[in-house]
Design a protein around this motif. Structure first.
Motif, PDB file in Angstrom:
ATOM      1  N   UNK A 165       0.825  -1.196   0.000  1.00 13.35           N
ATOM      2  CA  UNK A 165       0.000   0.000   0.000  1.00 13.35           C
ATOM      3  C   UNK A 165       0.868   1.258   0.000  1.00 13.35           C
ATOM      4  N   UNK A 166       0.364   2.290  -0.646  1.00 10.17           N
ATOM      5  CA  UNK A 166       1.088   3.555  -0.721  1.00 10.17           C
ATOM      6  C   UNK A 166       1.017   4.272   0.622  1.00 10.17           C
ATOM      7  N   UNK A 167       2.182   4.681   1.146  1.00 11.98           N
ATOM      8  CA  UNK A 167       2.227   5.433   2.401  1.00 11.98           C
ATOM      9  C   UNK A 167       2.531   6.897   2.153  1.00 11.98           C
ATOM     10  N   UNK A 168       3.092   7.208   0.992  1.00  9.61           N
ATOM     11  CA  UNK A 168       3.445   8.589   0.644  1.00  9.61           C
ATOM     12  C   UNK A 168       2.225   9.336   0.099  1.00  9.61           C
ATOM     13  N   UNK A 169       2.381  10.630  -0.061  1.00 16.06           N
ATOM     14  CA  UNK A 169       1.345  11.470  -0.660  1.00 16.06           C
ATOM     15  C   UNK A 169       1.152  11.018  -2.114  1.00 16.06           C
ATOM     16  N   UNK A 170      -0.074  10.695  -2.510  1.00 17.07           N
ATOM     17  CA  UNK A 170      -0.321  10.239  -3.882  1.00 17.07           C
ATOM     18  C   UNK A 170       0.129  11.248  -4.942  1.00 17.07           C
ATOM     19  N   UNK A 171       0.196  12.535  -4.561  1.00 14.94           N
ATOM     20  CA  UNK A 171       0.582  13.566  -5.519  1.00 14.94           C
ATOM     21  C   UNK A 171       2.098  13.826  -5.540  1.00 14.94           C
ATOM     22  N   UNK A 172       2.859  13.057  -4.773  1.00 14.35           N
ATOM     23  CA  UNK A 172       4.308  13.216  -4.765  1.00 14.35           C
ATOM     24  C   UNK A 172       4.869  13.015  -6.168  1.00 14.35           C
ATOM     25  N   UNK A 173       5.672  13.956  -6.642  1.00 15.51           N
ATOM     26  CA  UNK A 173       6.232  13.871  -7.991  1.00 15.51           C
ATOM     27  C   UNK A 173       7.342  12.823  -8.041  1.00 15.51           C
ATOM     28  N   UNK A 174       7.208  11.879  -8.944  1.00 13.11           N
ATOM     29  CA  UNK A 174       8.227  10.858  -9.162  1.00 13.11           C
ATOM     30  C   UNK A 174       9.104  11.252 -10.345  1.00 13.11           C
ATOM     31  N   UNK A 175       8.486  11.738 -11.401  1.00 16.38           N
ATOM     32  CA  UNK A 175       9.234  12.182 -12.584  1.00 16.38           C
ATOM     33  C   UNK A 175       8.468  13.302 -13.282  1.00 16.38           C
ATOM     34  N   UNK A 176       9.216  14.249 -13.838  1.00 15.29           N
ATOM     35  CA  UNK A 176       8.633  15.358 -14.582  1.00 15.29           C
ATOM     36  C   UNK A 176       9.196  15.342 -16.000  1.00 15.29           C
ATOM     37  N   UNK A 177       8.312  15.478 -16.968  1.00 12.06           N
ATOM     38  CA  UNK A 177       8.720  15.462 -18.376  1.00 12.06           C
ATOM     39  C   UNK A 177       8.791  16.895 -18.878  1.00 12.06           C
ATOM     40  N   UNK A 178       9.940  17.296 -19.384  1.00 10.65           N
ATOM     41  CA  UNK A 178      10.109  18.661 -19.892  1.00 10.65           C
ATOM     42  C   UNK A 178      10.545  18.608 -21.354  1.00 10.65           C
ATOM     43  N   UNK A 179      10.382  19.717 -22.045  1.00 10.97           N
ATOM     44  CA  UNK A 179      10.797  19.799 -23.444  1.00 10.97           C
ATOM     45  C   UNK A 179      12.312  19.925 -23.517  1.00 10.97           C
ATOM     46  N   UNK A 180      12.900  19.163 -24.409  1.00  9.40           N
ATOM     47  CA  UNK A 180      14.348  19.253 -24.603  1.00  9.40           C
ATOM     48  C   UNK A 180      14.677  20.578 -25.281  1.00  9.40           C
ATOM     49  N   UNK A 181      15.779  21.224 -24.915  1.00 12.54           N
ATOM     50  CA  UNK A 181      16.129  22.500 -25.548  1.00 12.54           C
ATOM     51  C   UNK A 181      16.433  22.310 -27.037  1.00 12.54           C
ATOM     52  N   UNK A 182      16.038  23.294 -27.827  1.00 16.46           N
ATOM     53  CA  UNK A 182      16.290  23.228 -29.267  1.00 16.46           C
ATOM     54  C   UNK A 182      17.737  23.643 -29.552  1.00 16.46           C
ATOM     55  N   UNK A 183      18.177  23.401 -30.792  1.00 13.45           N
ATOM     56  CA  UNK A 183      19.530  23.777 -31.184  1.00 13.45           C
ATOM     57  C   UNK A 183      19.715  25.282 -31.068  1.00 13.45           C
ATOM     58  N   UNK A 184      18.671  26.042 -31.419  1.00 13.69           N
ATOM     59  CA  UNK A 184      18.746  27.497 -31.330  1.00 13.69           C
ATOM     60  C   UNK A 184      18.920  27.957 -29.882  1.00 13.69           C
ATOM     61  N   UNK A 185      18.202  27.306 -28.966  1.00 11.14           N
ATOM     62  CA  UNK A 185      18.305  27.668 -27.557  1.00 11.14           C
ATOM     63  C   UNK A 185      19.693  27.356 -27.012  1.00 11.14           C
ATOM     64  N   UNK A 186      20.251  26.224 -27.413  1.00 10.03           N
ATOM     65  CA  UNK A 186      21.600  25.858 -26.967  1.00 10.03           C
ATOM     66  C   UNK A 186      22.635  26.847 -27.493  1.00 10.03           C
TER      67      UNK A 186
END
Length: 229
Positions: A165-186
């Motif tokens: 059974x889960x003991x932690x907060x169900x909303x605890x962040x395990x992983x976040x998906x972000x946009x990879x930087x573009x060549x222009x941004x780099x």
């Protein structure tokens, strides 16, 4: 997770000196406690203990046979390691009973591949769960398959085995998906990186020159003193 049988000896020496002698003898200082019983100081064979932890993880269940005739079932509660030698310094072992529920932190592994042009930030690599003391999983899995930028995997998304059974907060962040930087941004950030590197190199150069000048000045003063004498 299956239990590992391991032998142990009672410890009569305490403090840093006693612990060092125990480790030199090829054993790990440990203490057994829980269920209202008086703490019992023991020494575990270092090689066997290390092998069990490498295979089963930090939540490995141990069936301990102490040379004074006592037996115990225990889970590691706290493990102290030497970061340089990668050896075990001390172990706290929590007494448990078969069928007893315990709350432990279990490693979380991410599975699958997120959408293209994304980066995965692993926010929490362990998750607090409640399970039978004899059935603690060695790891849990959370899928990021096809996850798009801006999405998040939470504790509620982690697959839990039967009886866990889960003991932690169900909303605890395990992983976040972000946009990879573009060549222009780099490319846009490249000048800033180069400038910061140049400034750091300049500061190092100034410090080096200053350090080189000080001994010379001291040497000149010493020479003058000897000439006047």
């Amino acid at each position: 997770m299956s239990e590992v049988k391991i032998s142990a000896e009672p410890r009569t020496e305490f403090g840093k000196g006693g612990a060092r002698r125990t480790r030199r003898a090829g054993k790990v200082p440990a203490v057994l406690y829980g269920h209202g019983e008086k703490p019992k100081h023991i020494a575990l064979p270092a090689r066997e203990f290390a092998a069990a932890i490498r295979k089963g993880g930090a939540n490995q269940l141990f069936a301990i046979d102490v040379s004074d005739g006592t037996q115990a079932l225990a889970l590691p509660k706290a493990i102290q390691r030497d970061p340089i030698r990668d050896t075990f310094e001390h172990v706290d072992l929590l007494l448990v009973r078969r069928g007893e529920k315990v709350t432990v932190d279990v490693p979380v592994q991410l599975t699958g591949e997120a959408a293209r042009d994304t980066l995965i930030v692993h926010d929490s690599d362990t998750l607090s769960v409640t399970a039978d003391a004899t059935k603690v999983p060695d790891h849990l899995e959370a899928s990021v398959e096809g996850a798009e930028a801006g999405s998040q995997v939470t504790a509620a998304d982690v697959t839990l085995p039967a009886g866990v059974e889960l003991a932690a907060d169900p909303e605890l962040a395990i992983a976040t998906i972000t946009a990879a930087p573009t060549a222009e941004q780099l490319e846009a950030t490249l000048p800033e990186v180069e400038e910061a590197t140049e400034e750091a190199e300049a500061e190092v150069g100034e410090v080096t020159e200053g350090a080189a000048e000080e001994p010379a000045a001291e040497g000149e003063a010493g020479t003058e003193g000897r000439t006047e004498a």
